[in-house]
Design an enzyme around this catalytic site. Structure first.
Site, PDB file in Angstrom:
ATOM      1  N   ARG A   5       0.850  -1.192   0.000  1.00 43.66           N
ATOM      2  CA  ARG A   5       0.000   0.000   0.000  1.00 43.66           C
ATOM      3  C   ARG A   5       0.893   1.252   0.000  1.00 43.66           C
ATOM      4  O   ARG A   5       2.102   1.162   0.095  1.00 43.66           O
ATOM      5  CB  ARG A   5      -0.940  -0.014   1.210  1.00 43.66           C
ATOM      6  N   LYS A  50      -5.493   9.855   2.614  1.00 39.40           N
ATOM      7  CA  LYS A  50      -6.294   8.944   3.442  1.00 39.40           C
ATOM      8  C   LYS A  50      -7.454   9.672   4.122  1.00 39.40           C
ATOM      9  O   LYS A  50      -7.279  10.774   4.638  1.00 39.40           O
ATOM     10  CB  LYS A  50      -5.363   8.298   4.484  1.00 39.40           C
ATOM     11  N   ARG A  58      -6.402   0.009  -8.011  1.00 37.64           N
ATOM     12  CA  ARG A  58      -6.908   1.020  -7.067  1.00 37.64           C
ATOM     13  C   ARG A  58      -6.997   2.342  -7.842  1.00 37.64           C
ATOM     14  O   ARG A  58      -6.056   2.670  -8.581  1.00 37.64           O
ATOM     15  CB  ARG A  58      -5.987   1.161  -5.842  1.00 37.64           C
ATOM     16  N   ASP A  82      -2.052  10.990  -2.209  1.00 39.59           N
ATOM     17  CA  ASP A  82      -2.203   9.986  -3.275  1.00 39.59           C
ATOM     18  C   ASP A  82      -2.361  10.632  -4.641  1.00 39.59           C
ATOM     19  O   ASP A  82      -2.167   9.977  -5.668  1.00 39.59           O
ATOM     20  CB  ASP A  82      -3.405   9.089  -3.000  1.00 39.59           C
ATOM     21  N   GLN A  92      -3.786   2.349   9.576  1.00 37.91           N
ATOM     22  CA  GLN A  92      -2.405   2.483   9.095  1.00 37.91           C
ATOM     23  C   GLN A  92      -1.533   3.240  10.108  1.00 37.91           C
ATOM     24  O   GLN A  92      -0.329   3.015  10.184  1.00 37.91           O
ATOM     25  CB  GLN A  92      -2.376   3.218   7.746  1.00 37.91           C
TER      26      GLN A  92
HETATM   27  O1  MRU Z   1      -4.944   3.166   1.563  1.00 38.02           O
HETATM   28  P1  MRU Z   1      -3.468   3.405   1.727  1.00 38.02           P
HETATM   29  O2  MRU Z   1      -2.916   2.865   2.990  1.00 38.02           O
HETATM   30  O3  MRU Z   1      -2.690   2.976   0.509  1.00 38.02           O
HETATM   31  O4  MRU Z   1      -3.356   4.994   1.795  1.00 38.02           O
HETATM   32  C1  MRU Z   1      -2.091   5.573   1.880  1.00 38.02           C
HETATM   33  C2  MRU Z   1      -2.125   7.047   2.058  1.00 38.02           C
HETATM   34  O5  MRU Z   1      -3.162   7.669   2.060  1.00 38.02           O
HETATM   35  C3  MRU Z   1      -0.806   7.735   2.133  1.00 38.02           C
HETATM   36  O6  MRU Z   1      -0.893   8.878   2.932  1.00 38.02           O
HETATM   37  C4  MRU Z   1      -0.376   8.146   0.729  1.00 38.02           C
HETATM   38  O7  MRU Z   1      -0.418   7.054  -0.129  1.00 38.02           O
HETATM   39  C5  MRU Z   1       0.971   8.741   0.705  1.00 38.02           C
HETATM   40  S1  MRU Z   1       2.222   7.560   1.100  1.00 38.02           S
HETATM   41  C6  MRU Z   1       3.723   8.242   0.889  1.00 38.02           C
END
Ligand code: MRU
Length: 347
Positions: free
Chosen positions: A58, A248, A95, A237, A196
């Site tokens: 992830r 997130k 995703r 993201d 997370q």
């Molecule tokens: O659903 P996830 O755990 O993949 O979400 C991750 C996040 O939202 C992180 O903050 C984002 O990917 C940046 S990671 C450097």
């Protein structure tokens, strides 16, 4: 000279033997952290897609790099260009929100379109891995300038070595400040529903020996009111041209709370997270996830449901924070403020 290439990061390992056409790709199963450290070997497309969708692997940069390496491995094992195109297409849609996945696969696809050799695809994927390590390092170098000795910092989700090929984005900055000798204390949002923060960020910060306290997501505003949080750092993201960004779910609440309490709110990401074709946050696709993640929890620890089985659930994996709530954007190329965004730094 040895024909074996080894890539090694906190959550991803690859061993590539170009002479023997061997490619071993392993991911640390993040659904089992922090209590079990289990490495999984990625051998098939369904398994790779399942690993991305269930968040075994992830974090925006890491899923992009992992997908590219998987594709390179398939090329080395003799898959035809048509089959590689099919695999690319499937991974592309695994995703929807993290644009790094699409960016990495687009880089790979342009090589396939040009009838590139398996070796070229492997080289491209290795370059994507190494670039991400470098981008993280440079982000950390810029971002640590924003941290003062004694800062109490809030972070959300996990943006460290578990989310990238390198040291991380927002978390990489905190690690850098710590190694520079700054005394910091990090408040970690647990990050409902998949935790997370509680499971991954707490694990990483403890590994580095950084002082930290785990809080529920709802505790952050109260700590801010008490003057116990000085800055917030988060990852992203996808960043739109106008500086709005997806991260997130819960990140927007952090930004609103910071704004209310006049606390600087920073987002850190590599330029591979910027989507120059996306005009604003309104155009960022947001992943919707299953109701069971909110009605209860399921994992190596067991399976529990605490809500009524039939209750309606709304479970977006990400939210959008508008640019106006962001103090600065930290990229590998520097720190950008509102005037830079207005001048088109992301256009
Ligand atoms: O659903 P996830 O755990 O993949 O979400 C991750 C996040 O939202 C992180 O903050 C984002 O990917 C940046 S990671 C450097």
């Amino acid at each position: 000279m040895s024909s074996i290439v080894r890539l090694d990061s906190l959550a991803l390992k690859a061993e590539i033997d170009l002479q023997k056409n061997l490619f071993l790709l392993q991911i640390l199963d993040q659904t089992q952290l922090p209590h079990r450290e289990v490495w999984l070997t990625m051998t098939s497309l369904p398994q790779m897609i399942e690993a991305i969708q269930s968040l075994r692997v992830r974090g925006a940069p890491l899923i992009g790099v992992t997908a590219a390496l998987f594709l390179a491995g398939q090329a080395l094992s003799g898959e035809s260009p048509a089959s590689l195109q099919h695999i690319t297409q499937q991974l592309y849609h695994a995703r929807p929100t993290a644009v790094n996945l699409m960016n990495c696969l687009t880089a790979m696809r342009s090589q396939i379109d040009n009838d590139a050799s398996a070796q070229t695809l492997v080289d491209t994927a290795i370059t994507l891995f190494k670039d991400d390590v470098r981008l993280c390092r440079d982000i950390a170098e810029h971002g640590s300038q924003l941290i003062s000795n004694g800062d109490h910092i809030l972070t959300h989700c996990n943006t460290g070595g578990l989310a990238t090929a390198g040291v991380g984005t927002a978390l990489g900055i905190l690690q850098r400040a710590h190694t520079e000798g700054k005394k910091i204390h990090v408040y970690i949002d647990e990050t409902r529903p998949l935790l997370q923060g509680a499971r991954l960020t707490a694990w990483e910060l403890q590994k580095w020996g950084i002082d930290c306290t785990l809080i529920t997501d709802s505790t952050a505003a109260q700590l801010m009111r008490q003057g116990k949080i000085h800055k917030a750092f988060v990852g992203s993201d996808r960043i739109a041209r106008n500086g709005d960004f997806a991260n997130k779910i819960g990140t927007y609440s952090v930004a609103v709370n910071c704004h209310h309490h006049r606390i600087p709110f920073y987002v850190a990401a590599p330029s591979t997270t910027v989507d120059r074709s996306c005009l604003s946050g309104d155009h960022i696709p947001i992943e919707q996830r299953i109701a069971a993640e909110v009605r209860g929890a399921k994992g190596y620890f067991g399976d529990v449901t605490w809500a009524p089985d039939s209750v309606a659930v709304y479970n977006p994996a990400f939210d959008v924070t508008p640019a106006e709530l962001t103090t600065a954007w930290i990229l590998e190329t520097g720190i950008y403020r509102h005037k830079d965004i207005e001048q088109g730094v992301f256009s």
